[in-house]
Structures are given as structure tokens and as C-alpha cells.
Enzyme design. Sequence first.
Site, mmCIF file in Angstrom:
data_model
loop_
_atom_site.group_PDB
_atom_site.id
_atom_site.type_symbol
_atom_site.label_atom_id
_atom_site.label_comp_id
_atom_site.label_asym_id
_atom_site.label_seq_id
_atom_site.Cartn_x
_atom_site.Cartn_y
_atom_site.Cartn_z
ATOM 1 N N LYS A 140 4.631 -33.741 -11.521
ATOM 2 C CA LYS A 140 5.425 -35.011 -11.472
ATOM 3 C C LYS A 140 5.433 -35.757 -10.122
ATOM 4 O O LYS A 140 5.007 -35.207 -8.837
ATOM 5 C CB LYS A 140 6.837 -34.771 -11.818
ATOM 6 C CG LYS A 140 7.795 -33.863 -10.745
ATOM 7 C CD LYS A 140 8.102 -34.421 -9.559
ATOM 8 C CE LYS A 140 9.046 -33.567 -8.743
ATOM 9 N NZ LYS A 140 9.031 -34.137 -7.415
ATOM 10 N N PRO A 196 -0.515 -28.563 -4.667
ATOM 11 C CA PRO A 196 -0.277 -27.886 -3.276
ATOM 12 C C PRO A 196 1.433 -27.365 -3.272
ATOM 13 O O PRO A 196 2.163 -28.249 -3.845
ATOM 14 C CB PRO A 196 -0.582 -28.910 -2.491
ATOM 15 C CG PRO A 196 -0.248 -30.189 -2.989
ATOM 16 C CD PRO A 196 -0.913 -29.868 -4.616
ATOM 17 N N GLY A 228 4.731 -27.095 -1.840
ATOM 18 C CA GLY A 228 5.679 -27.740 -1.073
ATOM 19 C C GLY A 228 5.233 -29.138 -0.924
ATOM 20 O O GLY A 228 5.335 -29.779 -0.203
ATOM 21 N N GLY A 240 5.941 -31.625 -2.979
ATOM 22 C CA GLY A 240 6.730 -32.790 -3.865
ATOM 23 C C GLY A 240 6.213 -32.850 -5.121
ATOM 24 O O GLY A 240 6.807 -34.035 -5.722
ATOM 25 N N GLY A 252 6.333 -30.684 -7.796
ATOM 26 C CA GLY A 252 6.961 -29.782 -8.664
ATOM 27 C C GLY A 252 6.353 -28.922 -9.260
ATOM 28 O O GLY A 252 6.511 -28.020 -10.342
ATOM 29 N N GLY A 253 5.325 -28.176 -8.516
ATOM 30 C CA GLY A 253 4.421 -27.380 -9.048
ATOM 31 C C GLY A 253 4.858 -26.074 -9.435
ATOM 32 O O GLY A 253 4.681 -25.396 -10.594
ATOM 33 N N GLY A 254 5.743 -25.267 -8.627
ATOM 34 C CA GLY A 254 6.492 -24.106 -8.790
ATOM 35 C C GLY A 254 7.692 -24.285 -10.050
ATOM 36 O O GLY A 254 7.606 -23.579 -10.962
ATOM 37 N N SER A 293 7.318 -26.509 -12.562
ATOM 38 C CA SER A 293 6.491 -26.535 -13.704
ATOM 39 C C SER A 293 5.719 -25.482 -14.234
ATOM 40 O O SER A 293 5.629 -25.280 -15.378
ATOM 41 C CB SER A 293 5.372 -27.785 -13.428
ATOM 42 O OG SER A 293 4.639 -28.032 -14.560
ATOM 43 N N ASP A 295 14.426 -28.866 -11.099
ATOM 44 C CA ASP A 295 13.582 -29.705 -11.578
ATOM 45 C C ASP A 295 12.624 -29.177 -12.642
ATOM 46 O O ASP A 295 12.091 -29.699 -13.333
ATOM 47 C CB ASP A 295 12.345 -30.060 -10.636
ATOM 48 C CG ASP A 295 12.569 -31.120 -9.485
ATOM 49 O OD1 ASP A 295 13.773 -31.379 -9.656
ATOM 50 O OD2 ASP A 295 11.905 -31.148 -8.394
#
Length: 283
Positions: free
Chosen positions: A12, A95, A97, A99, A101-103, A105, A137
Site C-alpha cells: 500500500k 522491504p 520497514g 512503509g 505495509g508488507g508485514g 499485508s 494496517d
Amino acid sequence: MAETLYLPAPAKLNRLLNIIKRREDGYHELQTLFQLVDLCDTIGLTPRQDGRIVLENGIDDVPHDDNLVVRAARLLQQTTNSDYGVSLSIDKRLPMGGGLGGGSSNAATVLIGLNHLWQLNLGMDQLASLGLQLGADVPVFVNGHSAWAEGVGEKLTAVTLDTPWFVIIHPEVSVSTPGVFQDPQLTRNTPPITMARALQGGAPTWRNDCEAVVKKRYPPIAAALDWLSQHACSQLTGTGACVFAAFATQQAAERIARDASLRFPTWVAKGLNRSPLHDALGG
């Protein structure tokens, strides 16, 4: 042998981020516009009959049981008293950290994927409520649509945004989100606006209240923003570290990305309003 289900976990971008006030619990009231993009991690889910939750390829410096995908699977298992387990894998592109929202998501994809695999038949509102226990998030990824968000980011209203092509740059630093929100120079008194006014404003009037503090604390991010601003209106997403700019065409974005990639890890991504996760499962 059980068949593995592979599902996308999209990134995101925060196209707007207003910080309204600090709450008594230490969190911050904010207003933001979440836009999904087609840059994704991929989560593999293989159902197990023994009830175990196993992450097959962990992430350095993140203990197995602390990984959000493991926590998401266990939370769903405990909430529903399911006897099933799962083996999980993560093909990581986003990547940590950054920004993007990977974790969060990743966790949302596990909740939705296991709801499907374990045939739990929970509704999206129930899954989003579980997701909120994992992070502010997570619900936007569970709901699977670009959204206007208020509160700490959990009060969501689906919106339809323009869908440009984005150049996303990672300045290769790790941002401390708590550090940014605790910084005494952070703007905390932006007047709240209505969703209609936010959508009417549009780029390039959208801004990120964290940007000034992040630029001061992290010179590589300031350098990336300054570089990208020579080609388009550049912005920070979330508390960073990634920065982005929108372009009308894929060709224009790829041209700038080629130059950017000489200095930074860089991606080109298409803006979306509907999550590819929901498309993958027909939801």
C-alpha cells in the site's frame, strides 16, 4: 500430499497522512488515504492435519513465533478452535520497514487464505476485527480496497482513487516508527478534514505530516525525496522509508525508474483499487 495455495500480499501507499492529535493511550488520531498497488509478496499456505503452525522460511532477526504470519495463523486457529494447521512460506519482495505495509499485508493474506483453506466461513468484518489485534494496517488489506481511514487507521471507508503508475524508491535505511511518532517536532495538530474534501484535493495537494521529521532524522530519505522531486511530486509513504511519485503512463514511470535504480532499489507499480488477493480467491 496437500496442495500449496500461493496468494499475493500487496503493498500500500499512503497518498495522504494527516496527524490530528495524540491520544491518551499514546497512539495518534490520523486521517489517511490507503492505495493498494500491484507490488506484492507471495504467501504459500500448505494445510496440515496435525494442527501445527510452521513458517518454513523465516526472516532474519524475527523470531519464528513473532512473525506476523505465524501470529495471524495462530490467532485464527485459537479463535475458531480449528484442528487444522498450516505450513507457511513467504516470497519477500516488499522491504521490511519500508512503509509499504508488507508485514500487515502478509498477515491479512494468511487470515483470508486460511479462512478459505480451513473452510471457516468467517465474514470480512470478522477477519478485519482479528486483523486489528495484529496491527492497525491489517484491516485495510483484509477488506481489500483502497480506503479513507481515520482513528489509528482502522476506521475504513472504501474509496475509488485514480490509478497511476508509481515509482517507489527504498533509500535502504530502517525507520523507527515509534521514534517518529515520539519526536517532539512531529506535527500533531493538523485540522481534520472530511473524506469528500480529501478526495477533492487530490495530488499534488496531498501531503504526509511525518515527512519533515523523517527527512531530518534520516538524510538518505531526504536525498531520495529530493532526487525524485526533480521528476515529479515526491512523497513519503507512512513513516517511510519508501518514497514514491505518480506518473500518468507506465513508460514515463519506467524511464524515471531506470535512472533511480542507479542510486536506489526501485520498483514500478500500478495503482489499484481492488486487492489482487480478493481477485485470486474470487472474493
